[in-house]
Design an enzyme around this catalytic site. Structure first.
Site, PDB file in Angstrom:
ATOM      1  N   LYS A  73       0.829  -1.082   0.037  1.00 45.44           N
ATOM      2  CA  LYS A  73      -0.079  -0.055   0.079  1.00 45.44           C
ATOM      3  C   LYS A  73       0.997   1.198   0.093  1.00 45.44           C
ATOM      4  CE  LYS A  73      -4.011   1.862   2.780  1.00 45.44           C
ATOM      5  NZ  LYS A  73      -4.797   1.539   3.788  1.00 45.44           N
ATOM      6  N   SER A 150      -9.792   1.209   3.066  1.00 47.42           N
ATOM      7  CA  SER A 150      -8.990   2.001   2.283  1.00 47.42           C
ATOM      8  C   SER A 150      -7.729   1.247   1.377  1.00 47.42           C
ATOM      9  CB  SER A 150      -8.453   2.924   2.822  1.00 47.42           C
ATOM     10  OG  SER A 150      -7.472   2.747   3.908  1.00 47.42           O
ATOM     11  N   SER A 174      -9.715  -1.239   7.268  1.00 47.97           N
ATOM     12  CA  SER A 174      -9.363  -0.879   5.898  1.00 47.97           C
ATOM     13  C   SER A 174      -8.432  -2.112   5.121  1.00 47.97           C
ATOM     14  CB  SER A 174      -8.353   0.218   5.933  1.00 47.97           C
ATOM     15  OG  SER A 174      -8.992   1.544   5.598  1.00 47.97           O
TER      16      SER A 174
HETATM   17  N1  GLN Z   1     -13.452   3.139   6.742  1.00 43.49           N
HETATM   18  C1  GLN Z   1     -12.748   3.824   7.618  1.00 43.49           C
HETATM   19  C2  GLN Z   1     -12.650   5.198   7.005  1.00 43.49           C
HETATM   20  O1  GLN Z   1     -13.189   5.507   6.526  1.00 43.49           O
HETATM   21  C3  GLN Z   1     -11.356   2.923   7.889  1.00 43.49           C
HETATM   22  C4  GLN Z   1     -10.308   3.606   7.325  1.00 43.49           C
HETATM   23  C5  GLN Z   1      -8.906   2.686   7.854  1.00 43.49           C
HETATM   24  O2  GLN Z   1      -9.151   1.601   8.099  1.00 43.49           O
HETATM   25  N2  GLN Z   1      -7.845   3.151   7.157  1.00 43.49           N
HETATM   26  O3  GLN Z   1     -11.793   5.788   7.860  1.00 43.49           O
END
Ligand code: GLN
Length: 487
Positions: A73, A150, A174
């Site tokens: 990532k 993400s 994420s």
């Molecule tokens: N979906 C969550 C958010 O909107 C999680 C993001 C993450 O785990 N980096 O922040």
């Protein structure tokens, strides 16, 4: 012939027998990455990958990761390789050091193929907000349903058989939620078990580095390689390493598993519920004690608002350095304030700006007590209640998502519904308490995979893998990838 739809364990066998070489694997991965139709890549590191892969000659028998290609990532620092976090403000940023996880994988002779897309700065869960646009779900030829985020690119590239594993980060879900849309194993460790040195901070009290694989065993192999105390990371744990392969195949006999009734009640999708119930039967038939229990609904409803306040507040403070002077393209202006304002106005998307507004608002002196401190208290209440559950049960088991196909446009409208607040956001429990948490595929809905999640007590990562392994054995969704499912 394609090799990259195989697991790490299978590839290791072939590398040992010299049926394939690291160079051949790297070439195949790069070819696939170049043709990737899902917009999963920020950067492909062709030259470095081929050079490193050609230097690997004799397979190390006891190093299962030797010569295995992977992707990472793009919010994890890679020395001399562009690392953008999929944000305009970091579009030219080249780190001068490797993240600890990258150093460890290089040590194991894994070959980095590329850096993958994410929701900008790892904020978001749709795979649509990075500066390169939408990352698509490999299972969806119509390109209308999300891969989630993400860690969208890291998920899409393993699901599309470009590589057998990838690194991601998980602050709310994420890794574990996109893993569901991509039919993968997705894992985040006990907080502190895998070093975060070199991860761009989003909300450090919730951030974890973790990974995607196509089998539970591959995950345990990776955890063995990535765990360990790192003095460069102030939150790193000492003396908690285990051999996560040792008990992997010990089964689930006598293991106490609970399911929160309120999470099940918040899901309406029959396909998900049927598959989940079937998987409970499978666990029971292997000797696990599975009980459906009640968890206070007001606490489950509080997860999302609590997460938003804490994560946005931490994000606002941690990203204050992205000002166009220390990092990022410099905006116009004669004073620091003007330069910063112009750089940030151009450098961030709407979503990021909105989150910084929420963060700043909750950190204002006048609002701190009412918002930030209240959110901290709510987090404590939730974690305390979950810890009570862990006094009686070893594992909390739940579906990861409310439906397998989640449209990119026009998803769940009612953000106050239980489906949104609970079914779509409960995985953040794992981040609130720093618990080890693992998603694995349990079913398919008309060509779209979906996962369930196992969360365990802190430090009991290897038990979570053990239960995951037993479950995987009963389900038939091991090593799922688009090449296997859609022929
Ligand atoms: N979906 C969550 C958010 O909107 C999680 C993001 C993450 O785990 N980096 O922040």
């Amino acid at each position: 012939m394609s090799y990259l739809d195989k697991t790490i364990v299978e590839l290791h066998e072939l590398l040992l027998k010299k049926e394939v070489t690291p160079l051949l694997l790297a070439k195949e991965a790069i070819e696939k990455a170049k043709k990737d139709p899902n917009n999963a890549f920020e950067t492909i590191v062709e030259k470095e990958a081929l050079e490193f892969a050609s230097s690997l000659k004799e397979c190390e028998e006891d190093n299962l990761l030797w010569g295995i290609p992977f992707v990472c990532k793009d919010n994890i620092s890679t020395k001399d390789i562009l690392t953008t976090a999929s944000s305009e403000i970091l579009k030219d940023y080249v780190p001068v050091f490797d993240a600890e996880v990258i150093r460890k994988l290089k040590d194991k002779k894994c070959v980095l193929i590329g850096k993958t897309t994410l929701d900008e700065l790892a904020m978001g869960g749709t795979g649509t907000t990075g500066h390169k646009g939408v990352t698509y779900n490999p299972y969806d030829p119509s390109k209308t349903c999300m891969i989630g985020g993400s860690s969208c690119g890291s998920c899409a590239s393993v699901a599309a058989s470009i590589v057998p594993f990838s690194l991601g980060s998980d602050t709310g879900d994420s890794i574990r939620k996109p893993a569901s849309y991509g039919g993968l194993v997705g894992y985040k460790p006990t907080w502190g078990k895998i070093s975060r040195y070199g991860l761009f901070p989003f909300a450090p009290s919730l951030d974890h580095v973790g990974f995607f694989t196509r089998s539970i065993e591959d995950g345990a192999i990776l955890l063995n390689a990535l765990q360990g105390y790192d003095p460069k990371d102030g939150s790193s744990l000492k003396d908690h390493d285990e051999d996560n392969l040792k008990n992997l195949k010990n089964g689930v006999n006598g293991i106490k598993i609970c399911v929160f009734k309120e999470i099940i009640d918040s899901i309406n999708d029959k396909v998900i519920l049927d598959a989940f119930n079937k998987s409970i039967d499978n666990l029971r038939s292997k000797g696990a004690n599975v009980n459906i229990i009640s968890f206070p609904k007001e606490l489950l409803n509080a997860i999302y608002p609590t997460y938003m306040v804490i994560s946005c507040a931490e994000a606002t403070s941690n990203n204050a350095n992205l000002d166009g002077i220390k990092f990022g393209p410099r905006g116009e202006g004669n004073t620091y304030q003007e330069v910063m304002m112009n750089s940030r106005t151009k450098g961030f998307s709407e979503l990021i700006k909105r989150r910084f507004v929420i963060g700043s608002y909750s950190l204002f002196k006048e609002n701190q007590e009412e918002l930030f401190l209240r959110a901290q208290k709510a987090r404590h209440l939730i974690v305390n209640k979950v810890n009570e559950v862990f006094e009686k049960y070893d594992i909390i088991y739940s579906p990861c998502v409310s439906k397998a196909r989640n449209p990119i446009k026009g998803g769940i409208d009612d953000k106050l519904s239980s489906t949104y607040l609970i079914a779509e956001n409960h995985l953040a429990i794992g981040n609130f308490g720093g618990y080890p948490s693992l998603s694995l595929p349990i079913g398919m809905d008309d060509g779209f995979p979906f996962d369930a999640n196992l969360t365990g007590r802190v430090f009991e990562d290897s038990l979570v893998f053990q239960v995951g392994y037993a479950l995987e054995e009963t389900l038939g969704y091991k090593n799922l990838s688009i090449e296997k499912v859609v022929k």
